[in-house]
Design a protein around this motif. Structure first.
Motif, PDB file in Angstrom:
ATOM      1  N   ALA A   1       0.811  -1.221   0.000  1.00 38.72           N
ATOM      2  CA  ALA A   1       0.000   0.000   0.000  1.00 38.72           C
ATOM      3  C   ALA A   1       0.840   1.265   0.000  1.00 38.72           C
TER       4      ALA A   1
ATOM      5  N   ILE B   1      -1.619   3.423  -6.998  1.00 37.40           N
ATOM      6  CA  ILE B   1      -2.914   2.887  -7.425  1.00 37.40           C
ATOM      7  C   ILE B   1      -4.017   3.394  -6.493  1.00 37.40           C
TER       8      ILE B   1
ATOM      9  N   LEU C   1      -5.419  -6.190  -1.938  1.00 40.75           N
ATOM     10  CA  LEU C   1      -4.274  -5.617  -1.236  1.00 40.75           C
ATOM     11  C   LEU C   1      -4.776  -4.667  -0.156  1.00 40.75           C
TER      12      LEU C   1
ATOM     13  N   ARG D   1      -6.912   3.700  -3.934  1.00 43.33           N
ATOM     14  CA  ARG D   1      -7.179   2.772  -2.838  1.00 43.33           C
ATOM     15  C   ARG D   1      -8.292   1.782  -3.186  1.00 43.33           C
TER      16      ARG D   1
ATOM     17  N   HIS E   1       2.343  -0.423  -4.693  1.00 52.60           N
ATOM     18  CA  HIS E   1       1.011  -0.045  -5.172  1.00 52.60           C
ATOM     19  C   HIS E   1       0.561   1.305  -4.625  1.00 52.60           C
TER      20      HIS E   1
ATOM     21  N   ARG F   1      -6.958  -0.876  -5.375  1.00 51.86           N
ATOM     22  CA  ARG F   1      -6.031  -1.737  -4.637  1.00 51.86           C
ATOM     23  C   ARG F   1      -6.790  -2.721  -3.741  1.00 51.86           C
TER      24      ARG F   1
END
Length: 305
Positions: free
Chosen positions: A248, A255, A265, A257, A252, A260
């Protein structure tokens, strides 16, 4: 991950059916036997239909020590990131593509020739060196990872732990014949007699989620990673040294939220590539970092009160 999910995605113009097993980062296991059968049932076998989609499997997490994708009926191509376990020492960038299909191998060789993709001599030597010790490294990775996973599963700050060697893993169910984990992790054995000298292991990759919602989990996970002293904070995997990453806030972070989370994730998800260091050092390092985060929060709450 199941064959039904693949069936629903089949189209007339499908060229490739792609699998990653164990999946990154949650280590879910794909039913390769079922996927191969589903493709054959829908499109026919390659002998009967030359335009049948190529079924490709990325087995980097398991390595050929555990899983030989081409042994499953209907699987055409096996892919490995040799940067990871096959190289094993964080010193090369390489990949491998294997197939039993002469047609596919001919096309692959043609592409390699045209775009000059073959590995250079030095990296080829380093990869060959790494492959020589793959079996003993994978044994140690697996032995260490199981001890780390058991500690994580029992820790009060951990919401859930994903490791194929745990009884709680969703694919570690069923009997000897239909358990996906048993099917995926053969531990280098070529015959039943090998079990006497090659103990059952489950690879070196673990993911776990720290407790909390949203920013709370995000900050906790970051602090856990930053508080480690034996495990290295880095995004790669499969090397002799242990590596940890927090998707996070790292791989990623760019990306959205919502996207994700839809990809599985969570804010508090942490991935560990367990190395071949002394297992007790790894367990103590992770436990100390988790405990430290809990203690800091307790002290902060006490001051606020």
């Amino acid at each position: 991950q199941g064959p039904d999910a693949y069936r629903s995605a089949f189209r007339e113009n499908t060229k490739v059916v792609y699998c990653e097993t164990p999946a990154n980062p949650t280590c879910r296991i794909t039913d390769l036997k079922g996927v191969g059968a589903a493709v054959d049932a829908h499109y026919g076998t390659r002998e009967n239909n030359p335009n049948r989609p190529w079924v490709m499997v990325d087995g980097t997490f398991a390595t050929p020590y555990h899983m030989r994708s081409l042994d499953f009926a209907g699987i055409d191509v096996s892919i490995q990131s040799c940067t990871k376990y096959l190289g094993g020492h964080s010193d090369i960038l390489a990949g491998s593509v294997s197939s039993k299909s002469p047609e596919f191998c001919h096309g692959l060789a043609k592409v390699q020739k045209l775009i000059t993709a073959p590995l250079n001599p030095m990296d080829s030597y380093l990869l060959m060196r790494g492959i020589r010790t793959l079996d003993v490294r994978m044994q140690r990775h697996g032995e260490n990872a199981l001890k780390v996973a058991r500690m994580l599963e029992a820790h009060p700050l951990v919401e859930s732990t994903f490791y194929p060697g745990l009884a709680s893993h969703p694919d570690n169910q069923g009997g000897e014949e239909d358990c996906l984990v048993t099917e995926a992790f053969r531990s280098g054995r070529d015959s039943p007699e090998d079990s006497d000298t090659m103990p059952q292991t489950y690879g070196g990759m673990i993911a776990f989620i720290v407790k909390g919602e949203g920013d709370v989990a995000l900050e906790r996970a970051k602090k856990v990673c930053e508080g480690l002293r034996v495990v290295n904070l880095a995004v790669s995997l499969g090397s002799v040294e242990s590596l940890v990453e927090h998707p996070a806030s790292m791989t990623h972070a760019m990306i959205p939220r919502e996207d994700r989370l839809a990809g599985g994730l969570d804010d508090g998800l942490i991935r560990i590539s367990v190395g071949i260091e002394k297992a007790s050092d790894l367990v103590a390092d992770l436990q100390s970092s988790l405990d430290r985060v809990m203690e800091e929060e307790r002290q902060r709450e006490a001051r606020a009160a």
